[in-house]
Design a protein around this motif. Structure first.
Motif, PDB file in Angstrom:
ATOM      1  N   THR A  43     -13.405  -1.059 -16.362  1.00 25.66           N
ATOM      2  CA  THR A  43     -13.388  -1.142 -14.904  1.00 25.66           C
ATOM      3  C   THR A  43     -14.438  -0.224 -14.295  1.00 25.66           C
ATOM      4  OG1 THR A  43     -11.027  -1.672 -14.907  1.00 25.66           O
ATOM      5  CG2 THR A  43     -11.950  -0.852 -12.842  1.00 25.66           C
ATOM      6  N   TYR A  44     -14.574   0.971 -14.859  1.00 22.16           N
ATOM      7  CA  TYR A  44     -15.590   1.913 -14.377  1.00 22.16           C
ATOM      8  C   TYR A  44     -16.998   1.331 -14.540  1.00 22.16           C
ATOM      9  CZ  TYR A  44     -18.696   5.947 -14.275  1.00 22.16           C
ATOM     10  OH  TYR A  44     -19.739   6.799 -13.999  1.00 22.16           O
ATOM     11  N   HIS A  75     -18.580  -9.152  -4.917  1.00 23.47           N
ATOM     12  CA  HIS A  75     -17.502  -8.198  -4.637  1.00 23.47           C
ATOM     13  C   HIS A  75     -16.216  -8.743  -5.242  1.00 23.47           C
ATOM     14  CE1 HIS A  75     -14.749  -5.558  -2.755  1.00 23.47           C
ATOM     15  NE2 HIS A  75     -15.324  -5.415  -1.577  1.00 23.47           N
ATOM     16  N   LEU A  76     -15.548  -7.932  -6.081  1.00 20.07           N
ATOM     17  CA  LEU A  76     -14.262  -8.330  -6.638  1.00 20.07           C
ATOM     18  C   LEU A  76     -13.143  -7.992  -5.655  1.00 20.07           C
ATOM     19  CD1 LEU A  76     -14.611  -7.206 -10.374  1.00 20.07           C
ATOM     20  CD2 LEU A  76     -15.006  -9.460  -9.382  1.00 20.07           C
ATOM     21  N   CYS A  77     -12.198  -8.902  -5.528  1.00 13.88           N
ATOM     22  CA  CYS A  77     -11.094  -8.775  -4.564  1.00 13.88           C
ATOM     23  C   CYS A  77     -10.289  -7.499  -4.791  1.00 13.88           C
ATOM     24  CB  CYS A  77     -10.195 -10.002  -4.684  1.00 13.88           C
ATOM     25  SG  CYS A  77      -8.656  -9.891  -3.767  1.00 13.88           S
ATOM     26  N   ASN A  78     -10.108  -6.701  -3.740  1.00 14.49           N
ATOM     27  CA  ASN A  78      -9.348  -5.449  -3.837  1.00 14.49           C
ATOM     28  C   ASN A  78      -7.908  -5.677  -4.263  1.00 14.49           C
ATOM     29  OD1 ASN A  78     -11.638  -4.128  -2.949  1.00 14.49           O
ATOM     30  ND2 ASN A  78     -10.541  -2.856  -1.482  1.00 14.49           N
ATOM     31  N   TRP A  79      -7.304  -6.750  -3.728  1.00 16.54           N
ATOM     32  CA  TRP A  79      -5.895  -7.016  -4.036  1.00 16.54           C
ATOM     33  C   TRP A  79      -5.711  -7.290  -5.523  1.00 16.54           C
ATOM     34  CZ3 TRP A  79      -2.988 -11.092  -5.977  1.00 16.54           C
ATOM     35  CH2 TRP A  79      -1.599 -10.979  -5.809  1.00 16.54           C
ATOM     36  N   HIS A  80      -6.603  -8.082  -6.106  1.00 16.76           N
ATOM     37  CA  HIS A  80      -6.511  -8.387  -7.530  1.00 16.76           C
ATOM     38  C   HIS A  80      -6.795  -7.137  -8.373  1.00 16.76           C
ATOM     39  CE1 HIS A  80      -6.913 -12.590  -6.085  1.00 16.76           C
ATOM     40  NE2 HIS A  80      -6.220 -12.866  -7.159  1.00 16.76           N
ATOM     41  N   MET A  81      -7.755  -6.311  -7.941  1.00 19.04           N
ATOM     42  CA  MET A  81      -8.057  -5.086  -8.672  1.00 19.04           C
ATOM     43  C   MET A  81      -6.856  -4.137  -8.671  1.00 19.04           C
ATOM     44  SD  MET A  81     -11.086  -5.250  -9.976  1.00 19.04           S
ATOM     45  CE  MET A  81     -11.205  -3.531 -10.447  1.00 19.04           C
ATOM     46  N   GLY A  84     -19.789  -1.188  -9.514  1.00 15.66           N
ATOM     47  CA  GLY A  84     -20.646  -1.746  -8.465  1.00 15.66           C
ATOM     48  C   GLY A  84     -20.106  -3.003  -7.846  1.00 15.66           C
ATOM     49  N   MET A  85     -19.016  -3.554  -8.422  1.00 12.95           N
ATOM     50  CA  MET A  85     -18.439  -4.798  -7.917  1.00 12.95           C
ATOM     51  C   MET A  85     -17.136  -4.574  -7.152  1.00 12.95           C
ATOM     52  SD  MET A  85     -19.109  -7.252 -11.227  1.00 12.95           S
ATOM     53  CE  MET A  85     -18.778  -8.772 -10.336  1.00 12.95           C
ATOM     54  N   TRP A  86     -16.602  -3.348  -7.167  1.00 13.13           N
ATOM     55  CA  TRP A  86     -15.324  -3.132  -6.483  1.00 13.13           C
ATOM     56  C   TRP A  86     -15.238  -1.805  -5.709  1.00 13.13           C
ATOM     57  CZ3 TRP A  86     -13.113   1.339  -8.119  1.00 13.13           C
ATOM     58  CH2 TRP A  86     -13.411   1.782  -9.407  1.00 13.13           C
TER      59      TRP A  86
END
Length: 247
Positions: A89-90, A31-37, A94-96
């Motif tokens: 990003t799209y 899972h990629l960090c929401n804040w960084h995304m 599956g990672m965010w």
């Protein structure tokens, strides 16, 4: 860790970390960090309104079909069909995207805030120019504070009884013996939220029943709970239990 590998890993978007996780923990959900995304969206797409819209889709608690439709509308709305960052990003959705991460256990975490919080905690006790023996002593004191807080939470749970306030008191009472006080209050809030659900009927399947619900404050939103009488297993279409670990 008793030879157990993590089922979930949450990091920022560092590519070296991604490759290392794929190699060492191939079965873990990354899972990629929401804040960084969110920060990357603001930095790479300078279009008014996109940042907030992207954050909404990142947290969208819906199935993949709804997400895909909403994403297509957003791309057309802001004219981003040829934007490379948006396309890349799209491809990693599956990672965010919450819609693709539902059902995977992350204890409710969506960002690396817990890790950053731990860094801040130790920064209160450690200074840059500590000698080695001073560092060990300060580090031990910091760990002592953490363990003392945990022991205090367990003592309060073991030696006090919660006031039962909901209509489902047998369930509430049982939960009070399982969870710490903090988690128990979160669980009790779920019972309170349950009062807003409207029962829309059920249907019988071969080996289970499906109950349909909607919410008084969220018209148009519906959920299905499947119940297997032989095993007493229940599963809800929201998949919040699988994601958060709290009924």
């Amino acid at each position: 860790m008793d030879s157990k590998r993590p089922v979930s890993v949450l990091t920022d978007g560092d590519m070296a970390m991604r490759k290392a996780i794929q190699k060492v923990f191939p079965s873990a959900k990354h899972h990629l960090c929401n804040w960084h995304m969110h920060r990357n969206a603001k930095r790479n797409v300078r279009v008014d309104g996109f940042e907030g819209h992207f954050k909404h889709l990142m947290d969208l608690d819906a199935n993949e079909v709804v997400f895909e439709e909403a994403w297509s509308k957003m791309v057309r709305k802001y004219g981003l069909q040829n934007n490379k960052w948006v396309s890349d990003t799209y491809n990693n959705k599956g990672m965010w995207a919450q819609s693709y991460l539902r059902g995977h256990f992350f204890a409710g975490m969506k960002s690396s805030q817990r890790c950053e919080g731990m860094h801040a905690f130790f920064n209160e006790h450690l200074k840059r120019k500590l000698k080695l023996f001073e560092f060990v002593r300060c580090f031990d004191m910091a760990l002592y504070r953490l363990r003392n807080k945990e022991a205090d939470a367990e003592a309060k749970t073991d030696n006090s009884d919660s006031c039962l306030t909901t209509a489902l008191q047998p369930l509430e009472k049982d939960a009070a013996t399982i969870f710490t006080r903090r988690l128990f209050l979160m669980f009790r809030n779920e019972i309170i939220e349950e009062a807003l659900l409207i029962f829309d009927g059920r249907k019988e399947e071969f080996d289970h029943r499906i109950y349909k619900f909607s919410k008084y404050t969220e018209f148009g939103s519906t959920w299905e709970v499947s119940y297997h009488p032989t095993t007493s297993i229940m599963k809800c279409s929201c998949k919040k239990f699988e994601f958060f670990g709290l009924p």
